[in-house]
Motif scaffolding. Structure first.
Motif, PDB file in Angstrom:
ATOM      1  N   TYR A  67       0.872  -1.175   0.000  1.00  0.00           N
ATOM      2  CA  TYR A  67       0.000   0.000   0.000  1.00  0.00           C
ATOM      3  C   TYR A  67       0.907   1.221   0.000  1.00  0.00           C
ATOM      4  O   TYR A  67       1.648   1.446   0.961  1.00  0.00           O
ATOM      5  N   LEU A  68       0.869   1.978  -1.084  1.00  0.00           N
ATOM      6  CA  LEU A  68       1.733   3.149  -1.230  1.00  0.00           C
ATOM      7  C   LEU A  68       0.877   4.405  -1.363  1.00  0.00           C
ATOM      8  O   LEU A  68      -0.195   4.377  -1.962  1.00  0.00           O
ATOM      9  N   GLU A  69       1.386   5.494  -0.792  1.00  0.00           N
ATOM     10  CA  GLU A  69       0.681   6.765  -0.899  1.00  0.00           C
ATOM     11  C   GLU A  69       1.443   7.707  -1.819  1.00  0.00           C
ATOM     12  O   GLU A  69       2.672   7.767  -1.785  1.00  0.00           O
ATOM     13  N   LYS A  70       0.702   8.429  -2.658  1.00  0.00           N
ATOM     14  CA  LYS A  70       1.298   9.435  -3.535  1.00  0.00           C
ATOM     15  C   LYS A  70       1.514  10.710  -2.736  1.00  0.00           C
ATOM     16  O   LYS A  70       0.722  10.994  -1.849  1.00  0.00           O
ATOM     17  N   PRO A  71       2.519  11.476  -3.041  1.00  0.00           N
ATOM     18  CA  PRO A  71       3.563  11.158  -4.027  1.00  0.00           C
ATOM     19  C   PRO A  71       4.473  10.062  -3.494  1.00  0.00           C
ATOM     20  O   PRO A  71       4.724   9.962  -2.302  1.00  0.00           O
ATOM     21  N   CYS A  72       4.932   9.243  -4.410  1.00  0.00           N
ATOM     22  CA  CYS A  72       5.719   8.073  -4.031  1.00  0.00           C
ATOM     23  C   CYS A  72       6.972   8.028  -4.907  1.00  0.00           C
ATOM     24  O   CYS A  72       6.890   8.196  -6.125  1.00  0.00           O
ATOM     25  N   LEU A  73       8.098   7.803  -4.278  1.00  0.00           N
ATOM     26  CA  LEU A  73       9.334   7.668  -5.038  1.00  0.00           C
ATOM     27  C   LEU A  73       9.280   6.416  -5.907  1.00  0.00           C
ATOM     28  O   LEU A  73       8.733   5.389  -5.496  1.00  0.00           O
ATOM     29  N   LEU A  74       9.848   6.516  -7.106  1.00  0.00           N
ATOM     30  CA  LEU A  74       9.849   5.362  -8.006  1.00  0.00           C
ATOM     31  C   LEU A  74      10.589   4.172  -7.394  1.00  0.00           C
ATOM     32  O   LEU A  74      10.254   3.023  -7.674  1.00  0.00           O
ATOM     33  N   ASP A  75      11.570   4.441  -6.543  1.00  0.00           N
ATOM     34  CA  ASP A  75      12.271   3.335  -5.876  1.00  0.00           C
ATOM     35  C   ASP A  75      11.310   2.515  -5.018  1.00  0.00           C
ATOM     36  O   ASP A  75      11.404   1.293  -4.971  1.00  0.00           O
ATOM     37  N   LYS A  76      10.386   3.185  -4.346  1.00  0.00           N
ATOM     38  CA  LYS A  76       9.407   2.467  -3.522  1.00  0.00           C
ATOM     39  C   LYS A  76       8.469   1.638  -4.392  1.00  0.00           C
ATOM     40  O   LYS A  76       8.099   0.528  -4.032  1.00  0.00           O
ATOM     41  N   VAL A  77       8.078   2.181  -5.531  1.00  0.00           N
ATOM     42  CA  VAL A  77       7.216   1.433  -6.458  1.00  0.00           C
ATOM     43  C   VAL A  77       7.969   0.222  -6.983  1.00  0.00           C
ATOM     44  O   VAL A  77       7.424  -0.886  -7.031  1.00  0.00           O
ATOM     45  N   ASP A  78       9.235   0.426  -7.348  1.00  0.00           N
ATOM     46  CA  ASP A  78      10.059  -0.672  -7.844  1.00  0.00           C
ATOM     47  C   ASP A  78      10.181  -1.773  -6.795  1.00  0.00           C
ATOM     48  O   ASP A  78      10.043  -2.963  -7.102  1.00  0.00           O
ATOM     49  N   ILE A  79      10.430  -1.397  -5.543  1.00  0.00           N
ATOM     50  CA  ILE A  79      10.545  -2.380  -4.463  1.00  0.00           C
ATOM     51  C   ILE A  79       9.232  -3.133  -4.277  1.00  0.00           C
ATOM     52  O   ILE A  79       9.214  -4.356  -4.117  1.00  0.00           O
ATOM     53  N   ALA A  80       8.111  -2.419  -4.318  1.00  0.00           N
ATOM     54  CA  ALA A  80       6.803  -3.059  -4.157  1.00  0.00           C
ATOM     55  C   ALA A  80       6.548  -4.060  -5.287  1.00  0.00           C
ATOM     56  O   ALA A  80       6.039  -5.161  -5.046  1.00  0.00           O
ATOM     57  N   ILE A  81       6.920  -3.697  -6.505  1.00  0.00           N
ATOM     58  CA  ILE A  81       6.733  -4.601  -7.642  1.00  0.00           C
ATOM     59  C   ILE A  81       7.607  -5.842  -7.486  1.00  0.00           C
ATOM     60  O   ILE A  81       7.152  -6.969  -7.705  1.00  0.00           O
ATOM     61  N   ARG A  82       8.850  -5.654  -7.071  1.00  0.00           N
ATOM     62  CA  ARG A  82       9.748  -6.797  -6.882  1.00  0.00           C
ATOM     63  C   ARG A  82       9.247  -7.720  -5.771  1.00  0.00           C
ATOM     64  O   ARG A  82       9.297  -8.945  -5.899  1.00  0.00           O
ATOM     65  N   LYS A  83       8.737  -7.139  -4.689  1.00  0.00           N
ATOM     66  CA  LYS A  83       8.172  -7.953  -3.609  1.00  0.00           C
ATOM     67  C   LYS A  83       6.963  -8.742  -4.111  1.00  0.00           C
ATOM     68  O   LYS A  83       6.789  -9.913  -3.766  1.00  0.00           O
ATOM     69  N   ALA A  84       6.128  -8.111  -4.931  1.00  0.00           N
ATOM     70  CA  ALA A  84       4.950  -8.800  -5.477  1.00  0.00           C
ATOM     71  C   ALA A  84       5.381  -9.937  -6.402  1.00  0.00           C
ATOM     72  O   ALA A  84       4.798 -11.027  -6.363  1.00  0.00           O
ATOM     73  N   GLN A  85       6.402  -9.701  -7.219  1.00  0.00           N
ATOM     74  CA  GLN A  85       6.903 -10.764  -8.094  1.00  0.00           C
ATOM     75  C   GLN A  85       7.453 -11.925  -7.275  1.00  0.00           C
ATOM     76  O   GLN A  85       7.202 -13.090  -7.597  1.00  0.00           O
ATOM     77  N   ASP A  86       8.201 -11.620  -6.220  1.00  0.00           N
ATOM     78  CA  ASP A  86       8.716 -12.669  -5.342  1.00  0.00           C
ATOM     79  C   ASP A  86       7.572 -13.461  -4.717  1.00  0.00           C
ATOM     80  O   ASP A  86       7.626 -14.688  -4.629  1.00  0.00           O
ATOM     81  N   HIS A  87       6.540 -12.758  -4.291  1.00  0.00           N
ATOM     82  CA  HIS A  87       5.375 -13.417  -3.682  1.00  0.00           C
ATOM     83  C   HIS A  87       4.721 -14.379  -4.675  1.00  0.00           C
ATOM     84  O   HIS A  87       4.415 -15.527  -4.327  1.00  0.00           O
ATOM     85  N   VAL A  88       4.539 -13.927  -5.908  1.00  0.00           N
ATOM     86  CA  VAL A  88       3.912 -14.771  -6.927  1.00  0.00           C
ATOM     87  C   VAL A  88       4.771 -16.015  -7.179  1.00  0.00           C
ATOM     88  O   VAL A  88       4.250 -17.131  -7.274  1.00  0.00           O
ATOM     89  N   ARG A  89       6.085 -15.832  -7.260  1.00  0.00           N
ATOM     90  CA  ARG A  89       6.973 -16.982  -7.473  1.00  0.00           C
ATOM     91  C   ARG A  89       6.892 -17.969  -6.300  1.00  0.00           C
ATOM     92  O   ARG A  89       6.864 -19.182  -6.503  1.00  0.00           O
ATOM     93  N   LEU A  90       6.854 -17.453  -5.079  1.00  0.00           N
ATOM     94  CA  LEU A  90       6.772 -18.334  -3.911  1.00  0.00           C
ATOM     95  C   LEU A  90       5.447 -19.088  -3.851  1.00  0.00           C
ATOM     96  O   LEU A  90       5.414 -20.273  -3.509  1.00  0.00           O
ATOM     97  N   VAL A  91       4.361 -18.412  -4.193  1.00  0.00           N
ATOM     98  CA  VAL A  91       3.050 -19.071  -4.212  1.00  0.00           C
ATOM     99  C   VAL A  91       3.044 -20.184  -5.261  1.00  0.00           C
ATOM    100  O   VAL A  91       2.558 -21.287  -5.004  1.00  0.00           O
ATOM    101  N   GLU A  92       3.617 -19.905  -6.425  1.00  0.00           N
ATOM    102  CA  GLU A  92       3.688 -20.916  -7.479  1.00  0.00           C
ATOM    103  C   GLU A  92       4.556 -22.092  -7.039  1.00  0.00           C
ATOM    104  O   GLU A  92       4.202 -23.258  -7.241  1.00  0.00           O
TER     105      GLU A  92
END
Length: 65
Positions: free
Chosen positions: A24-49
């Motif tokens: 859950y991110l609030e604007k304005p948000c640094l792109l680094d935080k968005v990048d980290i959130a996306i990477r965490k989500a990708q890791d989560h999807v891989r672990l669930v699979e």
């Protein structure tokens, strides 16, 4: 799911996480935080699979016993 909002509150953050948001991110948000959130989500999807595959293998092994 990643929530990015410009009008967030603690209550909406808690509700979003309860409903399945991974971050859950609030604007304005640094792109680094968005990048980290996306990477965490990708890791989560891989672990669930990976868990689903391992659960399937365990089921097959149990069925053979």
């Amino acid at each position: 799911m990643i929530v990015l909002t410009g009008h967030g509150t603690i209550d909406t953050a808690i509700e979003a996480i309860r409903l399945g948001a991974l971050d859950y991110l609030e604007k304005p948000c640094l792109l680094d935080k968005v990048d980290i959130a996306i990477r965490k989500a990708q890791d989560h999807v891989r672990l669930v699979e990976r868990k689903r595959v391992l659960d399937g293998l365990a089921y097959v092994a149990d069925a053979q016993d």
